[in-house]
Design a protein around this motif. Structure first.
Motif, PDB file in Angstrom:
ATOM      1  N   GLU A  35     -18.042   8.089  18.344  1.00  0.00           N
ATOM      2  CA  GLU A  35     -18.071   7.283  19.467  1.00  0.00           C
ATOM      3  C   GLU A  35     -19.606   6.760  19.935  1.00  0.00           C
ATOM      4  N   LEU A  36     -19.870   5.428  20.174  1.00  0.00           N
ATOM      5  CA  LEU A  36     -20.942   5.077  20.859  1.00  0.00           C
ATOM      6  C   LEU A  36     -20.606   4.971  22.548  1.00  0.00           C
ATOM      7  N   VAL A  37     -21.019   5.859  23.091  1.00  0.00           N
ATOM      8  CA  VAL A  37     -20.602   6.407  24.366  1.00  0.00           C
ATOM      9  C   VAL A  37     -20.453   5.230  25.370  1.00  0.00           C
ATOM     10  N   GLU A  38     -21.487   4.741  25.613  1.00  0.00           N
ATOM     11  CA  GLU A  38     -21.796   3.683  26.836  1.00  0.00           C
ATOM     12  C   GLU A  38     -20.939   2.374  26.544  1.00  0.00           C
ATOM     13  N   ILE A  39     -20.685   2.039  25.300  1.00  0.00           N
ATOM     14  CA  ILE A  39     -19.900   0.837  25.184  1.00  0.00           C
ATOM     15  C   ILE A  39     -18.468   1.106  24.496  1.00  0.00           C
ATOM     16  N   GLY A  40     -18.070   2.389  24.456  1.00  0.00           N
ATOM     17  CA  GLY A  40     -16.699   2.801  23.846  1.00  0.00           C
ATOM     18  C   GLY A  40     -16.295   2.223  22.488  1.00  0.00           C
ATOM     19  N   VAL A  41     -17.375   2.145  21.720  1.00  0.00           N
ATOM     20  CA  VAL A  41     -17.102   1.588  20.289  1.00  0.00           C
ATOM     21  C   VAL A  41     -17.121   2.784  19.369  1.00  0.00           C
ATOM     22  N   PHE A  42     -16.269   2.869  18.291  1.00  0.00           N
ATOM     23  CA  PHE A  42     -16.356   3.830  17.372  1.00  0.00           C
ATOM     24  C   PHE A  42     -16.641   3.694  16.248  1.00  0.00           C
ATOM     25  N   GLN A  43     -17.617   4.427  15.479  1.00  0.00           N
ATOM     26  CA  GLN A  43     -17.897   4.180  14.175  1.00  0.00           C
ATOM     27  C   GLN A  43     -17.015   4.606  13.054  1.00  0.00           C
ATOM     28  N   GLU A  44     -16.530   4.067  12.203  1.00  0.00           N
ATOM     29  CA  GLU A  44     -15.655   4.619  11.097  1.00  0.00           C
ATOM     30  C   GLU A  44     -16.519   5.146   9.929  1.00  0.00           C
ATOM     31  N   PRO A  45     -15.849   5.949   8.908  1.00  0.00           N
ATOM     32  CA  PRO A  45     -16.495   6.453   7.792  1.00  0.00           C
ATOM     33  C   PRO A  45     -17.006   5.104   6.899  1.00  0.00           C
ATOM     34  N   GLY A  46     -18.177   5.425   6.363  1.00  0.00           N
ATOM     35  CA  GLY A  46     -19.004   4.460   5.335  1.00  0.00           C
ATOM     36  C   GLY A  46     -19.945   3.526   6.501  1.00  0.00           C
ATOM     37  N   THR A  47     -19.945   3.933   7.721  1.00  0.00           N
ATOM     38  CA  THR A  47     -20.858   3.077   8.778  1.00  0.00           C
ATOM     39  C   THR A  47     -22.178   3.641   8.889  1.00  0.00           C
ATOM     40  N   SER A  48     -23.217   2.935   8.834  1.00  0.00           N
ATOM     41  CA  SER A  48     -24.590   3.388   9.317  1.00  0.00           C
ATOM     42  C   SER A  48     -24.759   3.144  10.522  1.00  0.00           C
ATOM     43  N   PHE A  49     -25.731   3.958  11.186  1.00  0.00           N
ATOM     44  CA  PHE A  49     -25.962   3.674  12.588  1.00  0.00           C
ATOM     45  C   PHE A  49     -27.234   4.491  13.123  1.00  0.00           C
ATOM     46  N   GLY A  50     -27.882   4.055  13.925  1.00  0.00           N
ATOM     47  CA  GLY A  50     -28.938   4.692  14.261  1.00  0.00           C
ATOM     48  C   GLY A  50     -30.347   3.868  14.025  1.00  0.00           C
ATOM     49  N   GLU A  51     -30.198   2.898  13.125  1.00  0.00           N
ATOM     50  CA  GLU A  51     -31.317   2.224  12.613  1.00  0.00           C
ATOM     51  C   GLU A  51     -32.020   1.384  13.757  1.00  0.00           C
ATOM     52  N   ILE A  52     -31.576   0.881  14.734  1.00  0.00           N
ATOM     53  CA  ILE A  52     -32.262  -0.110  15.788  1.00  0.00           C
ATOM     54  C   ILE A  52     -33.405   0.631  16.333  1.00  0.00           C
ATOM     55  N   ALA A  53     -33.532   1.706  16.592  1.00  0.00           N
ATOM     56  CA  ALA A  53     -34.468   2.598  17.094  1.00  0.00           C
ATOM     57  C   ALA A  53     -35.830   2.485  16.586  1.00  0.00           C
ATOM     58  N   ASP A  58     -40.622   1.164  21.452  1.00  0.00           N
ATOM     59  CA  ASP A  58     -40.614   2.633  22.012  1.00  0.00           C
ATOM     60  C   ASP A  58     -39.924   3.719  21.210  1.00  0.00           C
ATOM     61  N   ARG A  59     -39.247   3.188  20.226  1.00  0.00           N
ATOM     62  CA  ARG A  59     -38.440   3.935  19.059  1.00  0.00           C
ATOM     63  C   ARG A  59     -37.474   4.931  19.888  1.00  0.00           C
ATOM     64  N   ARG A  60     -36.836   4.402  21.020  1.00  0.00           N
ATOM     65  CA  ARG A  60     -35.997   5.095  21.707  1.00  0.00           C
ATOM     66  C   ARG A  60     -34.383   4.675  21.581  1.00  0.00           C
ATOM     67  N   ARG A  61     -33.509   5.871  21.550  1.00  0.00           N
ATOM     68  CA  ARG A  61     -32.133   5.470  21.281  1.00  0.00           C
ATOM     69  C   ARG A  61     -31.586   4.644  22.279  1.00  0.00           C
ATOM     70  N   THR A  62     -30.884   3.579  22.154  1.00  0.00           N
ATOM     71  CA  THR A  62     -30.180   2.758  23.149  1.00  0.00           C
ATOM     72  C   THR A  62     -28.789   3.027  23.586  1.00  0.00           C
ATOM     73  N   LEU A  63     -28.277   3.935  22.913  1.00  0.00           N
ATOM     74  CA  LEU A  63     -26.831   4.340  23.418  1.00  0.00           C
ATOM     75  C   LEU A  63     -26.612   5.755  22.822  1.00  0.00           C
ATOM     76  N   THR A  64     -25.699   6.669  23.312  1.00  0.00           N
ATOM     77  CA  THR A  64     -25.408   8.051  22.956  1.00  0.00           C
ATOM     78  C   THR A  64     -24.363   7.891  21.872  1.00  0.00           C
ATOM     79  N   ALA A  65     -24.623   8.808  20.750  1.00  0.00           N
ATOM     80  CA  ALA A  65     -23.575   8.821  19.790  1.00  0.00           C
ATOM     81  C   ALA A  65     -22.991  10.345  19.840  1.00  0.00           C
ATOM     82  N   ARG A  66     -21.777  10.385  19.908  1.00  0.00           N
ATOM     83  CA  ARG A  66     -20.980  11.736  20.069  1.00  0.00           C
ATOM     84  C   ARG A  66     -19.796  11.630  18.952  1.00  0.00           C
ATOM     85  N   CYS A  67     -19.518  12.920  18.257  1.00  0.00           N
ATOM     86  CA  CYS A  67     -18.360  12.996  17.327  1.00  0.00           C
ATOM     87  C   CYS A  67     -17.379  13.100  18.213  1.00  0.00           C
ATOM     88  N   ALA A  68     -16.294  12.143  17.690  1.00  0.00           N
ATOM     89  CA  ALA A  68     -14.918  12.096  18.382  1.00  0.00           C
ATOM     90  C   ALA A  68     -13.903  12.995  17.934  1.00  0.00           C
TER      91      ALA A  68
END
Length: 129
Positions: A35-53, A58-68
């Motif tokens: 779950e990308l907490v702040e926006i309520g979006v869920f990543q499904e298997p096969g999806t990559s994420f975390g590249e934007i930072a 500033d190389r900072r994360r824009t959202l929180t990622a939590r295992c649903a």
């Protein structure tokens, strides 16, 4: 990417990163949902994420990622990711397209929120005192 990645098993509720954290890895979700907490979006298997930072000033994360739920993720560190990005133009092009798609989705989400806020203001303004 997979040959360059390390596997991690994570329990439900585990936070991979928090908004504002310094980026150290990019993730590929192999199993479970993130779950990308702040926006309520869920990543499904096969999806990559975390590249934007990796590409932000500033190389900072824009959202929180939590295992649903229980998750298996593959990770790649910044140095290996950047090496692949610069050595393989096709990979670099895919990453740029992925980032552009995410930013366009953010713009659409914000536009929808603005329209909803304007509609709510209009409904409030039309009510009799």
């Amino acid at each position: 990417l997979i040959p360059y990645m390390k596997k991690r098993e994570l329990k439900a509720g585990t936070v991979l990163f928090k908004k504002g954290d310094l980026a150290k890895e990019v993730y590929l979700l192999a199993e479970g949902r993130i779950e990308l907490v702040e926006i309520g979006v869920f990543q499904e298997p096969g999806t990559s994420f975390g590249e934007i930072a990796f590409f932000s000033p500033d190389r900072r994360r824009t959202l929180t990622a939590r295992c649903a739920e229980h998750c298996r993720v593959l990770t790649i560190g910044e140095d290996d990711f950047k090496q692949l990005y610069f050595q393989n133009p096709a990979f670099g092009f895919e990453v740029v397209g992925l980032i552009a798609g995410r930013l366009i989705a953010d713009i659409r989400r914000l536009e929808q929120q603005v329209m909803q806020a304007k509609a709510a203001q209009g409904a409030e303004g039309g009510a009799a005192p």
